[in-house]
Design an enzyme around this catalytic site. Structure first.
Site, mmCIF file in Angstrom:
data_model
loop_
_atom_site.group_PDB
_atom_site.id
_atom_site.type_symbol
_atom_site.label_atom_id
_atom_site.label_comp_id
_atom_site.label_asym_id
_atom_site.label_seq_id
_atom_site.Cartn_x
_atom_site.Cartn_y
_atom_site.Cartn_z
ATOM 1 N N HIS A 76 -4.086 13.928 0.810
ATOM 2 C CA HIS A 76 -4.200 13.005 1.843
ATOM 3 C C HIS A 76 -3.042 13.080 2.849
ATOM 4 C CE1 HIS A 76 -5.263 9.323 4.251
ATOM 5 N NE2 HIS A 76 -4.026 8.821 3.748
ATOM 6 N N ARG A 103 -8.326 3.814 12.844
ATOM 7 C CA ARG A 103 -7.480 4.871 13.129
ATOM 8 C C ARG A 103 -6.943 4.820 14.561
ATOM 9 N NH1 ARG A 103 -6.158 5.924 8.251
ATOM 10 N NH2 ARG A 103 -7.767 6.488 6.811
ATOM 11 N N GLU A 146 -9.175 4.058 -2.677
ATOM 12 C CA GLU A 146 -7.737 4.020 -3.640
ATOM 13 C C GLU A 146 -8.009 3.202 -4.735
ATOM 14 O OE1 GLU A 146 -4.297 2.217 -1.375
ATOM 15 O OE2 GLU A 146 -5.120 2.998 0.876
ATOM 16 N N LYS A 202 -4.365 -2.181 9.516
ATOM 17 C CA LYS A 202 -4.790 -2.171 8.231
ATOM 18 C C LYS A 202 -4.865 -3.472 7.862
ATOM 19 C CE LYS A 202 -3.578 1.997 6.843
ATOM 20 N NZ LYS A 202 -4.011 2.992 5.892
ATOM 21 N N GLU A 253 -10.109 12.514 7.192
ATOM 22 C CA GLU A 253 -10.184 13.870 6.579
ATOM 23 C C GLU A 253 -11.335 14.252 6.532
ATOM 24 O OE1 GLU A 253 -7.189 13.399 3.114
ATOM 25 O OE2 GLU A 253 -7.807 11.486 3.701
ATOM 26 N N THR A 267 -9.174 -5.519 3.304
ATOM 27 C CA THR A 267 -9.193 -4.525 2.251
ATOM 28 C C THR A 267 -9.728 -5.280 0.992
ATOM 29 O OG1 THR A 267 -6.597 -4.296 2.676
ATOM 30 C CG2 THR A 267 -7.418 -3.664 0.420
ATOM 31 N N GLN A 299 -4.133 2.374 14.813
ATOM 32 C CA GLN A 299 -3.258 2.609 13.899
ATOM 33 C C GLN A 299 -2.257 3.849 14.788
ATOM 34 O OE1 GLN A 299 -4.396 4.423 10.055
ATOM 35 N NE2 GLN A 299 -2.257 5.121 9.455
ATOM 36 N N ASP A 303 0.854 -1.246 -0.070
ATOM 37 C CA ASP A 303 0.165 0.117 -0.132
ATOM 38 C C ASP A 303 0.933 1.058 -0.083
ATOM 39 O OD1 ASP A 303 -2.347 1.249 -0.107
ATOM 40 O OD2 ASP A 303 -2.586 1.724 1.887
ATOM 41 N N TYR A 322 1.685 2.563 15.012
ATOM 42 C CA TYR A 322 2.476 2.822 14.050
ATOM 43 C C TYR A 322 3.876 3.477 13.931
ATOM 44 C CZ TYR A 322 2.239 8.098 12.946
ATOM 45 O OH TYR A 322 2.461 9.501 13.185
ATOM 46 N N GLU A 382 -10.386 3.863 3.116
ATOM 47 C CA GLU A 382 -9.589 4.492 2.414
ATOM 48 C C GLU A 382 -9.786 4.295 0.840
ATOM 49 O OE1 GLU A 382 -5.117 4.159 3.640
ATOM 50 O OE2 GLU A 382 -5.584 5.625 5.130
ATOM 51 N N ASP A 390 -9.071 0.381 1.565
ATOM 52 C CA ASP A 390 -8.013 -0.071 2.625
ATOM 53 C C ASP A 390 -8.678 0.237 3.987
ATOM 54 O OD1 ASP A 390 -5.596 -1.300 3.548
ATOM 55 O OD2 ASP A 390 -4.707 1.047 3.725
ATOM 56 N N ARG A 406 0.737 15.183 13.149
ATOM 57 C CA ARG A 406 2.314 15.643 13.415
ATOM 58 C C ARG A 406 2.134 17.269 13.469
ATOM 59 N NH1 ARG A 406 3.045 11.082 10.266
ATOM 60 N NH2 ARG A 406 2.889 12.325 8.467
ATOM 61 N N THR A 409 -4.507 6.690 -0.457
ATOM 62 C CA THR A 409 -5.664 7.317 -0.527
ATOM 63 C C THR A 409 -5.756 8.525 -1.177
ATOM 64 O OG1 THR A 409 -6.096 6.664 1.848
ATOM 65 C CG2 THR A 409 -7.683 8.526 1.170
#
Lengths: 418, 418
Positions: free
Chosen positions: A132, A234, A200, A250, A360, A254, A237, A125, A241, A198, A230, A141, A346
């Site tokens: 995104h 969250r 994709e 994840k 988002e 999928t 994650q 992925d 992560y 997600e 996907d 962040r 995404t």
């Protein structure tokens, strides 16, 4: 290229997803029958396994379609892919001499069950949508560090879990996992409360490779494309992560659409990646346009409710193409195999309503979106999420078929039985 | 348990890696012959595929050994694994009545070529060695942030690339990749100058699963263990790994030892994970000792030179067991399959000479280590790296067989041909 007219009348409607120009590859079964290779044409599935068996399709080095997946044909390479497409185009064209012989191999799509169109060898992925990456980076962040320093140089990717890839229509069970909210003193084991999609596109590798390949070679290795959701937890994650990337967040599922739309069918819709903010290293240069103009949308339908389209965007929004991603994937000598699946990352557009994930769309849950009869921050139990994609040609449409999944409530306690 | 004596005399030596107590599973071929399943016993390979064909081994639901990989047998489950082990133990024991019938199926190990013992379905690599995580974290993020906040709660893992797994003896080509040193203004495409090993143990999943499994169930799913060298390009890794984890840095090759040492053979060597600094969530609790006392070492041999043992450590140093890792892997509902391979993470001990990577041994290249006739910060061209592992029993040894690879110089330019 204009519409190629077929004697299968339903295929000639300008809005039909499966005209003669498309011929997407899937695996179907009829009640009581075994899964077999088929190609969608209008309101029908053409039983191409049956055509090959009957000698109406004869491919050099074949048979390739006597198995319930497209891997054997994909491995045979571009000359065989082209030969099959040419032959099917001839057999199904308006005025084809073989019409009477071929007609018995058409079965109504409405009565068919669709299965995984190919065996997924490995699943990678990517994270190649700039909007995104900027949105998620800002939330995770801060705006200053939104786009990591490597992002404009590398099509960032990570290996996913092939065993979790399922075909459209397969229910998805809300996962449990280890998570820790900002308010929690210690991690908990709980059902994900921030389960997400997600949006994709997935590229399906047909030809295998050993050693590094160029972008042009990578493009030639791709057999076709599918829609890909996907599913992402969250809250799992966010806690897991760092430092090595997403893992259990994840791996629940999928979902892919049931038809592989071939690269040949998408040729008229090629478009370029956007201007580069920083020059790419030569190994990532594209000799010609490698993205596609594919309109995309996401629908959310609550149990017993009405669908709301919650996002509309286009594959042309990506910063990196699948060919660039695949070329990068091989730089270290990593062998690629028939059946490898590459998720685009995404696909979000620049506007609020073109974002390809609920994370988002609801800005991390802070701005719930309005849907028919309610609102959503993340997926609720028994919601059905459906991705759709299409290209508009000159009097015809290339459709992907729905990529859909209903989210079932979490198990009461996955360890209760023990 | 004492040494089980065999009529294959070489198997009775207390230091021999392949006594009757071991019976590791591999795939071998003789000159001009096809690969087939075999079991190591003393200085020989026992052609178990031949034994099954001849009816000397008859397993319920079989045949399982008529293919050149162990996956079919692994999928058959623990009762069949035990039946095979019991039968081979009886056939090879001192005084066995079948000695004359079995002897023709022994071929000299010295003349055999060893192949991949199983088809790798998917490969997951973990990060479960506390000394390693602390060392690497200190170098990459500073001593304050060495251990990520989740590390004492989650067996951190990421998906690797199954297509890159090779058997001991396969040469490994130094990779090119995108990298950017601290002095570089922009990234470059260049051969890795910081190519490294990671000393690991690999757990081989035998039984598949759907849905979450407990630690005890996970342990029962594991067929056996191999030595595993997760070759790593540190300069590629440093530039690419944020935010989604290692990708091309780890996909050039992962070398495994040629024999799967079964869980049954390792039973006498079980030992506990260390005391927990923070309590684990219940789903990670171990009902009994799940690590093993396996001595490990790494040898480095320059082209035409003498081997230096550069690290000595033990699998018992790990903070998380393979059973814990596998249980965590399933929490989100991720399906696990026969042939899945789980790398333990780098196994470093507390002392300088017990570190399982050159990154740690040379402290990022700042303190090169001394070897016979020279020094090393990272791997140089034509160096051969060899992992070894063994358990010391009561008058016998359980060996894994060497896990070895020679690093060939990088290609001159992987894109020169285009």
């Amino acid at each position: 290229m204009p519409l190629l007219r077929s004697w299968v009348e339903s295929a000639n409607a300008p809005d039909h997803p499966f005209p003669l120009n498309n011929l997407p590859c899937g695996v179907f079964s009829m009640p009581g029958g075994d899964p077999r290779c088929g190609v969608a044409i209008g309101d029908f599935v053409l039983d191409v396994a049956g055509l090959e068996e009957a000698g109406l399709v004869a491919l050099s080095g074949g048979p390739f379609l006597d198995v319930p997946f497209w891997n054997d044909l994909m491995e045979a390479g571009p000359a065989v892919w082209a030969a099959l497409r040419d032959r099917l185009t001839a057999l199904l064209a308006e005025g084809a001499a073989e019409r009477a012989a071929v007609a018995p191999f058409l079965v109504p799509l409405a009565g068919a069950t669709l299965h995984m169109p190919f065996l997924v060898s490995e699943y990678t992925d990517f994270y190649a949508g700039r909007h995104h990456a900027t949105n998620v980076g800002t939330m995770f962040r801060g705006a200053e560090n939104a786009l990591p320093p490597n992002w404009l140089h590398i099509p960032i990717g990570y290996n996913g879990r092939a065993s979790s890839v399922v075909v459209s229509g397969t229910p998805v069970r809300r996962p449990w996992g280890q998570l820790k909210g900002p308010e929690d003193a210690a991690p908990r084991f709980a059902p994900s409360a921030r389960f997400d999609i997600e949006l994709e596109l997935g590229a399906v590798v047909g030809l295998p490779s050993e050693g590094p390949v160029t972008v042009a070679e990578a493009d030639a290795m791709i057999f076709g494309y599918v829609l890909l959701n996907d599913w992402s937890a969250r809250d799992i994650q966010a806690w897991e992560y760092q430092p090595l990337g997403p893992f259990q967040a994840k791996a629940t599922a999928t979902t892919i659409s049931p038809w592989i739309v071939t690269r040949a069918a998408l040729e008229p819709f090629r478009t370029s990646t956007p201007a580069r903010e920083k020059p790419l290293l030569p190994y990532l240069h594209e000799p010609r346009p490698m993205l596609y103009d594919i309109a995309l949308e996401v629908g959310l339908t609550p149990e017993g409710g009405t669908e709301t389209v919650i996002a509309r965007t286009n594959y042309a929004e990506m910063y990196y193409s699948a060919a660039q991603q695949l070329a990068h994937h091989t730089t270290c000598g990593c062998p690629m195999n028939t059946g490898d699946l590459l998720g685009s990352g995404t696909i979000s557009g620049p506007t609020k309503d073109s974002r390809g994930s609920l994370l988002e769309l609801s800005w991390g849950g802070k701005e719930p979106i309005v849907i028919a009869g309610g609102s959503r921050s993340f997926i609720e139990d028994n919601d059905t999420l459906t991705l759709r994609g299409w290209c508009r040609g000159d009097g015809y449409t290339i459709g992907f078929g729905d990529c859909s999944g209903k989210v079932l409530p979490a198990l009461e306690d996955p360890y209760a039985r023990t």
